[in-house]
Scaffold this motif. Structure first.
Motif, PDB file in Angstrom:
ATOM      1  N   UNK A  23       0.820  -1.213   0.000  1.00  0.00           N
ATOM      2  CA  UNK A  23       0.000   0.000   0.000  1.00  0.00           C
ATOM      3  C   UNK A  23       0.857   1.268   0.000  1.00  0.00           C
ATOM      4  N   UNK A  24       2.063   1.180   0.561  1.00  0.00           N
ATOM      5  CA  UNK A  24       2.911   2.372   0.700  1.00  0.00           C
ATOM      6  C   UNK A  24       4.233   2.288  -0.063  1.00  0.00           C
ATOM      7  N   UNK A  25       4.437   1.238  -0.864  1.00  0.00           N
ATOM      8  CA  UNK A  25       5.723   1.075  -1.536  1.00  0.00           C
ATOM      9  C   UNK A  25       5.515   0.705  -3.000  1.00  0.00           C
ATOM     10  N   UNK A  26       6.152   1.486  -3.912  1.00  0.00           N
ATOM     11  CA  UNK A  26       6.055   1.213  -5.344  1.00  0.00           C
ATOM     12  C   UNK A  26       7.440   1.221  -5.975  1.00  0.00           C
ATOM     13  N   UNK A  27       7.577   0.461  -7.066  1.00  0.00           N
ATOM     14  CA  UNK A  27       8.843   0.371  -7.788  1.00  0.00           C
ATOM     15  C   UNK A  27       8.577   0.469  -9.289  1.00  0.00           C
ATOM     16  N   UNK A  76      16.274  -0.257 -11.003  1.00  0.00           N
ATOM     17  CA  UNK A  76      15.021  -0.107 -10.273  1.00  0.00           C
ATOM     18  C   UNK A  76      14.985   1.299  -9.691  1.00  0.00           C
ATOM     19  N   UNK A  77      13.833   1.935  -9.742  1.00  0.00           N
ATOM     20  CA  UNK A  77      13.639   3.184  -9.012  1.00  0.00           C
ATOM     21  C   UNK A  77      12.430   2.995  -8.098  1.00  0.00           C
ATOM     22  N   UNK A  78      12.426   3.681  -6.976  1.00  0.00           N
ATOM     23  CA  UNK A  78      11.385   3.460  -5.977  1.00  0.00           C
ATOM     24  C   UNK A  78      10.733   4.769  -5.559  1.00  0.00           C
ATOM     25  N   UNK A  79       9.501   4.630  -5.043  1.00  0.00           N
ATOM     26  CA  UNK A  79       8.726   5.712  -4.455  1.00  0.00           C
ATOM     27  C   UNK A  79       8.616   6.918  -5.381  1.00  0.00           C
ATOM     28  N   UNK A  80       9.070   8.089  -4.946  1.00  0.00           N
ATOM     29  CA  UNK A  80       8.914   9.312  -5.747  1.00  0.00           C
ATOM     30  C   UNK A  80       9.833   9.345  -6.969  1.00  0.00           C
ATOM     31  N   UNK A  81      10.756   8.419  -7.085  1.00  0.00           N
ATOM     32  CA  UNK A  81      11.663   8.366  -8.242  1.00  0.00           C
ATOM     33  C   UNK A  81      11.073   7.567  -9.411  1.00  0.00           C
ATOM     34  N   UNK A  82       9.904   6.929  -9.211  1.00  0.00           N
ATOM     35  CA  UNK A  82       9.342   6.081 -10.264  1.00  0.00           C
ATOM     36  C   UNK A  82       8.940   6.847 -11.522  1.00  0.00           C
TER      37      UNK A  82
END
Length: 124
Positions: free
Chosen positions: A20-24, A47-53
């Motif tokens: 719910x709180x983590x995206x890649x 891979x980039x995560x969160x606000x870097x996606x």
């Protein structure tokens, strides 16, 4: 420690909501090098995560980009067996053209010398 590499952007994948709180999001660059008269081509997945996606959205497939990244590794045990995964965690992407322009800019601009200064004609 941070690393950087320049190559051609060849793939951009969709954002994956892991929790719910983590995206890649993943993307791939192609890097070719001439080694001993042979051209060796490598495909590097980041891979980039969160606000870097959203980083890859600014670039088109085929564009040459510079990627700044960290190497991250994770260990976990499942069914009594140790498992490892390594990620190249991208935290910045920029156009290689922009990088070239910045690297050609002078690092030092000397102060004006007295010969460059106008004569002081003030009466006081």
């Amino acid at each position: 420690m941070s690393y950087e590499i320049t190559g051609k952007l060849v793939a951009k994948y969709d954002i994956v909501q892991r929790t719910e709180t983590f995206k890649t999001r993943e993307f791939v660059i192609e890097k070719s090098e001439d080694i001993g008269g042979r051209t060796i081509t490598n495909y590097i997945k980041f891979q980039c995560v969160q606000d870097k996606t959203s980083m890859p959205d600014r670039f088109s497939i085929g564009e040459t980009v510079k990627v700044l990244f960290n190497i991250k590794g994770t260990k976990w045990t499942k069914d009594g067996k140790e498992n490892y995964i390594t990620n190249l965690d991208a935290w910045r992407m920029e156009s290689a053209k922009l990088s070239d322009m910045q690297s050609n800019a002078p690092d030092f601009v000397p102060d004006a010398t007295s010969d460059d200064m106008p004569a002081d004609d003030l009466p006081f």
